[in-house]
Design a protein around this motif. Structure first.
Motif, PDB file in Angstrom:
ATOM      1  N   GLN A 135      -3.811   4.560  -0.092  1.00 20.38           N
ATOM      2  CA  GLN A 135      -4.689   5.060   1.191  1.00 20.38           C
ATOM      3  C   GLN A 135      -4.290   6.553   1.688  1.00 20.38           C
ATOM      4  OE1 GLN A 135      -4.984   2.170   4.278  1.00 20.38           O
ATOM      5  NE2 GLN A 135      -6.374   3.417   5.655  1.00 20.38           N
ATOM      6  N   LYS A 184       1.907  -1.548   6.841  1.00 18.18           N
ATOM      7  CA  LYS A 184       2.426  -3.088   7.093  1.00 18.18           C
ATOM      8  C   LYS A 184       3.834  -2.954   6.765  1.00 18.18           C
ATOM      9  CE  LYS A 184      -0.334  -6.407   7.157  1.00 18.18           C
ATOM     10  NZ  LYS A 184      -0.835  -7.217   7.952  1.00 18.18           N
ATOM     11  N   GLY A 244       1.180   3.502  12.380  1.00 16.41           N
ATOM     12  CA  GLY A 244       0.728   2.581  13.387  1.00 16.41           C
ATOM     13  C   GLY A 244      -0.063   1.224  12.422  1.00 16.41           C
ATOM     14  N   HIS A 245      -0.532   1.868  11.435  1.00 19.57           N
ATOM     15  CA  HIS A 245      -1.298   0.945  10.620  1.00 19.57           C
ATOM     16  C   HIS A 245      -0.574   0.375   9.379  1.00 19.57           C
ATOM     17  CE1 HIS A 245      -4.622   2.587  13.341  1.00 19.57           C
ATOM     18  NE2 HIS A 245      -5.059   1.507  13.030  1.00 19.57           N
ATOM     19  N   ARG A 279      -2.849  -0.512  -3.722  1.00 15.43           N
ATOM     20  CA  ARG A 279      -3.786   0.381  -3.377  1.00 15.43           C
ATOM     21  C   ARG A 279      -3.197   1.694  -2.824  1.00 15.43           C
ATOM     22  NH1 ARG A 279      -2.773  -3.317   0.012  1.00 15.43           N
ATOM     23  NH2 ARG A 279      -4.181  -4.728  -0.951  1.00 15.43           N
ATOM     24  N   MET A 328      -7.413  -3.253   6.334  1.00 13.24           N
ATOM     25  CA  MET A 328      -6.712  -2.248   5.193  1.00 13.24           C
ATOM     26  C   MET A 328      -6.095  -2.863   4.255  1.00 13.24           C
ATOM     27  SD  MET A 328      -5.947   0.956   7.810  1.00 13.24           S
ATOM     28  CE  MET A 328      -7.118   1.835   8.686  1.00 13.24           C
ATOM     29  N   ALA A 329      -5.355  -3.765   4.558  1.00 13.90           N
ATOM     30  CA  ALA A 329      -4.040  -4.306   3.388  1.00 13.90           C
ATOM     31  C   ALA A 329      -4.819  -5.326   2.630  1.00 13.90           C
ATOM     32  CB  ALA A 329      -3.159  -5.022   4.281  1.00 13.90           C
ATOM     33  N   THR A 353       0.976  -1.004   0.206  1.00 12.25           N
ATOM     34  CA  THR A 353       0.123   0.068   0.071  1.00 12.25           C
ATOM     35  C   THR A 353       0.775   1.246  -0.119  1.00 12.25           C
ATOM     36  OG1 THR A 353      -1.855  -1.338   1.109  1.00 12.25           O
ATOM     37  CG2 THR A 353      -1.683   1.148   1.385  1.00 12.25           C
ATOM     38  N   ARG A 392      -5.604  -3.259  16.433  1.00 17.36           N
ATOM     39  CA  ARG A 392      -4.873  -2.304  15.710  1.00 17.36           C
ATOM     40  C   ARG A 392      -4.288  -3.133  14.575  1.00 17.36           C
ATOM     41  NH1 ARG A 392      -2.374   2.545  18.493  1.00 17.36           N
ATOM     42  NH2 ARG A 392      -4.650   3.048  18.405  1.00 17.36           N
ATOM     43  N   ALA A 393      -3.648  -4.300  15.272  1.00 15.56           N
ATOM     44  CA  ALA A 393      -2.946  -4.893  14.144  1.00 15.56           C
ATOM     45  C   ALA A 393      -3.895  -5.628  12.882  1.00 15.56           C
ATOM     46  CB  ALA A 393      -2.267  -6.210  14.750  1.00 15.56           C
ATOM     47  N   MET A 419      -6.677  -4.451  12.331  1.00 14.43           N
ATOM     48  CA  MET A 419      -7.342  -3.076  11.452  1.00 14.43           C
ATOM     49  C   MET A 419      -6.362  -3.228  10.084  1.00 14.43           C
ATOM     50  SD  MET A 419      -9.797  -1.181  10.906  1.00 14.43           S
ATOM     51  CE  MET A 419     -10.768  -0.339  12.509  1.00 14.43           C
ATOM     52  N   ALA A 420      -4.979  -3.137  10.416  1.00 14.07           N
ATOM     53  CA  ALA A 420      -4.007  -3.073   9.449  1.00 14.07           C
ATOM     54  C   ALA A 420      -3.980  -4.101   8.428  1.00 14.07           C
ATOM     55  CB  ALA A 420      -2.488  -3.114  10.170  1.00 14.07           C
ATOM     56  N   ASP A 421      -4.476  -5.320   8.879  1.00 10.88           N
ATOM     57  CA  ASP A 421      -4.675  -6.545   7.952  1.00 10.88           C
ATOM     58  C   ASP A 421      -6.076  -6.208   7.072  1.00 10.88           C
ATOM     59  OD1 ASP A 421      -2.577  -7.804   8.932  1.00 10.88           O
ATOM     60  OD2 ASP A 421      -3.874  -9.082  10.419  1.00 10.88           O
ATOM     61  N   GLU A 440     -11.960  -0.190  16.100  1.00 11.37           N
ATOM     62  CA  GLU A 440     -10.653  -0.641  16.609  1.00 11.37           C
ATOM     63  C   GLU A 440     -10.560  -0.539  18.152  1.00 11.37           C
ATOM     64  OE1 GLU A 440      -6.751   0.593  14.705  1.00 11.37           O
ATOM     65  OE2 GLU A 440      -6.486   2.014  16.423  1.00 11.37           O
TER      66      GLU A 440
END
Lengths: 102, 135
Positions: A99, A25, A22-23, A97, B126-127, A3, B119-120, B122-124, B82
């Motif tokens: 964001q 990857k 923090g979000h 993507r 999003m990805a 991303t 939070r982790a 949530m990151a997944d 979250e």
């Protein structure tokens, strides 16, 4: 799969950059644009926080927005790559993507 | 084979200070007409959008919070919230509206739409999207 995250707010104004880092990857790219470029500077109160959270993330800054704000290119933190508009477009086109963190 | 894409609407702002939250709902409802796989994410101040008991009469604002309970009728049934964002703000799931949808694949049983994730996680989420739209 990766991303491209964009951040356009100063980390001194709100928590957006922190939340983004923090979000994101490992292997993702975070591009700081507009007032977001203040998060790419060395030697300020946010520098260490950004470097720590961004350790596994590729950090970029839009050079035109750095220059526009009178920030010397030498003040861009180590580990942050400066890109131009063309490279910005290339990054957006090559990731899975985009964001935008508003 | 279909052209269904996964859309995630990311909400990170409190409900009434700016127009973002209300606009996000408008866009979600419009987007729901296009038969895509739509989910919403609530993090940072975005979790404040889902609190129950919002009363905007005296403030003279339109209370759009009941709209969240109608999302299920538009097949928007995944509202990711979250945990860390709730914790930081002193909120728990009990402070949020009870939002449900009828599962047409399960005899129209009512099921919760809110999915609390770390939070982790949530990151997944999003990805895992094709398109991410931020508000």
């Amino acid at each position: 799969m990766s991303t491209l995250h964009t951040v356009n707010k100063s980390p001194f104004q709100n928590q957006t950059l922190i939340s983004c880092l923090g979000h994101a990857k490992a292997g993702d790219s975070v591009l700081m644009i507009e007032d977001g470029v203040y998060g790419a500077m060395s030697g300020n109160a946010m520098s260490e926080v950004v470097a720590g959270l961004g350790a596994n993330i590729k950090l970029f800054v839009l050079g035109a927005d750095v220059a526009a704000r009178g920030i010397d290119a030498g003040r861009v933190a180590e580990g942050v790559t400066s890109v131009n508009y063309e490279e910005f477009v290339g990054m957006a086109a090559s990731c899975d993507r985009v964001q935008n963190w508003l | 084979m279909s052209d269904v894409k996964k859309f995630l609407y990311v909400n990170r702002k409190a409900p009434y200070g700016t127009i973002y939250a209300q606009e996000a709902l408008e866009v979600v409802l419009i987007g729901a007409a296009f038969d895509q796989d739509v989910a919403m994410a609530f993090l940072d101040d975005g979790v404040f959008q889902l609190t129950k008991g919002q009363d905007t009469k005296e403030a003279g604002l339109k209370n759009f919070s009941p709209t969240f309970r109608a999302l299920g009728d538009y097949e928007v049934t995944k509202l990711y919230v979250e945990q860390e964002s709730l914790d930081e703000r002193g909120l728990t799931l009990d402070d949020l509206q009870d939002i449900q949808y009828e599962d047409e694949d399960d005899d129209y049983e009512e099921k919760p739409s809110i999915i609390v994730v770390s939070r982790a996680a949530m990151a997944d989420v999003m990805a895992d999207q094709d398109v991410v739209l931020s508000f």
